[in-house]
Design a protein around this motif. Structure first.
Motif, PDB file in Angstrom:
ATOM      1  N   ALA A 132       0.830  -1.210   0.000  1.00 56.63           N
ATOM      2  CA  ALA A 132       0.000   0.000   0.000  1.00 56.63           C
ATOM      3  C   ALA A 132       0.862   1.257   0.000  1.00 56.63           C
ATOM      4  N   ARG A 133       2.115   1.131   0.461  1.00 56.03           N
ATOM      5  CA  ARG A 133       3.038   2.259   0.424  1.00 56.03           C
ATOM      6  C   ARG A 133       3.214   2.787  -1.000  1.00 56.03           C
ATOM      7  N   GLN A 134       3.030   1.911  -1.978  1.00 54.88           N
ATOM      8  CA  GLN A 134       3.217   2.278  -3.378  1.00 54.88           C
ATOM      9  C   GLN A 134       1.944   2.820  -4.022  1.00 54.88           C
ATOM     10  N   ALA A 135       0.818   2.766  -3.308  1.00 53.70           N
ATOM     11  CA  ALA A 135      -0.459   3.165  -3.897  1.00 53.70           C
ATOM     12  C   ALA A 135      -0.489   4.664  -4.172  1.00 53.70           C
ATOM     13  N   PRO A 136      -0.903   5.082  -5.375  1.00 58.01           N
ATOM     14  CA  PRO A 136      -1.031   6.511  -5.670  1.00 58.01           C
ATOM     15  C   PRO A 136      -1.918   7.237  -4.668  1.00 58.01           C
ATOM     16  N   LEU A 137      -2.943   6.571  -4.157  1.00 60.02           N
ATOM     17  CA  LEU A 137      -3.836   7.161  -3.161  1.00 60.02           C
ATOM     18  C   LEU A 137      -3.045   7.579  -1.919  1.00 60.02           C
ATOM     19  N   ILE A 138      -2.195   6.684  -1.426  1.00 59.86           N
ATOM     20  CA  ILE A 138      -1.408   6.966  -0.229  1.00 59.86           C
ATOM     21  C   ILE A 138      -0.379   8.058  -0.514  1.00 59.86           C
ATOM     22  N   LYS A 139       0.258   7.984  -1.653  1.00 56.77           N
ATOM     23  CA  LYS A 139       1.245   9.006  -2.007  1.00 56.77           C
ATOM     24  C   LYS A 139       0.597  10.390  -2.121  1.00 56.77           C
ATOM     25  N   LYS A 140      -0.652  10.432  -2.605  1.00 58.07           N
ATOM     26  CA  LYS A 140      -1.351  11.712  -2.733  1.00 58.07           C
ATOM     27  C   LYS A 140      -1.697  12.290  -1.369  1.00 58.07           C
TER      28      LYS A 140
END
Length: 366
Positions: A132-140
Motif C-alpha cells: 500500500a506504500r506504493q499506492a497513488p492514493l497513499i502518495k497523494k
C-alpha cells in the motif's frame, strides 16, 4: 538489459499470486520467471502449463532445490504465512534476493528468525509486500500533508470493516479465522492498514499505545462455493474486534478501529479522517484493503470547517491498465528493479513487534 530471473514459491491454480504477481512478471522485460516451486513437481508443471510459461521453466517440489538453482536471481514467496519460514529459509541461506508477502512470518519470533537468516546469508535485497506504500492514493495523501494543505495535523481517526470475521466464511479463506495460522485480521488486515496510516503520519509511538483485541464471534457458518452450508457452527479463534489508540512519534493522536464483517449498507468499508489546523482530509474506500485497491476509493478535503468538500484527483500511472490486485505489486517490482525496497525485513519486524505487544497486552499468546 538482462532481466531479473525469478523463482516463484507458491504459484498455484488460484489465490493471490496469479492475479497479483504474474501479470507484471510476464509483461515486463525486466523480469523472467524461470522456475516454479509448488508443493510437488507435478503441481509446478501444471502451473507452468496453466499460465503458459515457457517450456524451459523449471518445475520444483522442494524449496531447497529452488534455492540451489544458480540461474535464479530473485525468489518470490507467496505461500500461506505459516509456511514462509520453511519455504523461504533455504533461499535466504543461499544469499538469494527475496520478495516475501506480508506477514513476514506467522509470529514475531519467525519474523526475527527470517531477518537473522537474511543477514547471515548476505542477502543484498529483501522486500516485504506491504505494498500500500506504493499506492497513488497513499502518495497523494502524503503529498497533501507535506504541502501544508491542512496545516499542522492535529489528529487522525481510522474506521474499517475487514470482511473476514463475519457470520460466514468459505473453505478457501477458513484459515483466516484461525489465529494459530498467523494470517488473520490482526496480522493481515490490521497490519496492512496500520502500515499505510503510519507511512503517511509517522512510524512509531510515543509510549505504548492502548489496544483491545477480541474474538467476539466464536463460531461462523462454513459455506461451500456452491452456497451450501458445510458446517453451521465452525469454531473461530481469530480476533474480529481491534481497537488501537495512541500518539504517534510525530505527535499525532491516532484512533484506529477495525471490526470483522461487512460495512453497514450505504457506508464505506473504510473512512480515514486526518484533521488539521486548516481543514480535514477524508479518505473513503469500499474496503480497507488499500494495498489491493478498488474502484470508488476517494480523497476529499474540507477547508477549515466549511460545509463543502473538494474531491482531490489522484493521478494515474502506467499500471492503471492492470487489474487492481496487480497494480501496487507491479509498482513494488518496478521500484525493486530500480534499487528501491518497498519494505525491508527490519521494517516488517517492527510491524510484527507492534502486533505482538497488542497480543501481550490483551493476554493472548502469539
Amino acid at each position: 538489459m538482462v532481466p531479473i530471473k525469478v523463482g516463484f514459491l507458491g504459484l498455484s491454480k488460484s489465490g493471490w499470486a496469479p492475479g497479483a504477481h504474474l501479470p507484471y512478471l510476464q509483461a515486463s522485460p525486466d523480469y523472467e520467471v524461470v522456475a516454479i516451486c509448488n508443493s510437488s513437481v507435478e503441481s509446478s508443471k501444471e502451473a507452468i502449463k496453466l499460465y503458459k510459461l515457457p517450456e524451459s521453466t523449471k518445475a520444483y517440489g522442494d524449496p531447497e532445490e529452488l534455492a540451489k538453482d544458480p540461474e535464479i536471481d530473485l525468489v518470490v514467496c507467496s505461500v500461506r504465512v505459516d509456511r514462509h519460514l520453511a519455504t523461504i529459509s533455504p533461499s535466504l541461506k543461499a544469499g538469494k534476493d527475496v520478495y516475501v508477502e506480508w506477514p513476514l512470518g506467522k509470529s514475531l519470533a519467525e519474523a526475527k528468525e527470517l531477518l537473522k537468516l537474511k543477514n547471515e546469508g548476505g542477502v543484498k535485497k529483501a522486500v516485504v509486500g506491504l505494498q500500500a506504500r506504493q499506492a497513488p492514493l497513499i502518495k497523494k495523501v502524503k503529498e497533501l500533508i507535506e504541502e501544508g494543505r491542512i496545516g499542522e495535523v492535529y489528529s487522525s481517526t481510522w474506521i474499517g470493516q475487514g470482511s473476514v470475521g463475519g457470520e460466514s466464511t468459505g473453505p478457501a479463506y477458513e484459515y483466516l479465522s484461525q489465529r494459530e495460522v498467523g494470517g488473520n485480521m490482526a496480522t493481515i488486515h490490521f497490519g496492512h492498514a496500520i502500515d499505510f496510516v503510519q507511512n503517511v503520519l509517522g512510524y512509531g509511538f510515543q509510549g505504548q499505545p492502548k489496544s483491545v483485541l477480541a474474538n467476539r464471534r466464536r463460531f461462523q457458518k462454513l459455506v461451500g462455493n456452491d452456497g451450501k452450508v458445510i458446517e453451521e457452527k465452525h469454531k473461530k479463534t481469530a480476533d474480529d474486534t481491534i481497537f488501537l489508540t495512541g500518539t504517534l512519534s510525530s505527535g499525532i493522536p491516532l484512533s484506529f478501529s477495525l471490526r470483522g464483517g461487512k460495512p453497514f449498507p450505504g457506508q464505506p468499508g473504510m473512512q480515514w479522517d486526518i484533521h488539521g489546523e486548516k481543514g480535514t482530509i477524508r479518505v473513503t474506500s469500499p474496503s480497507p484493503f488499500v494495498q489491493i485497491g478498488f474502484e470508488g476509493m476517494k480523497i476529499e478535503v474540507q477547508d477549515g470547517e466549511g460545509e463543502k468538500a473538494e474531491v482531490v484527483e489522484v493521478n494515474g500511472d502506467e499500471f492503471d491498465g492492470y487489474r487492481h490486485p496487480a497494480r501496487n505489486v507491479a509498482r513494488v517490482y518496478k521500484a525493486f528493479k530500480e534499487g528501491a525496497i518497498n519494505c525491508t525485513f527490519e521494517d516488517a519486524v517492527e510491524r510484527h513487534a507492534l502486533i505482538e505487544r497488542m497480543y501481550r497486552e490483551n493476554g493472548i499468546q502469539e
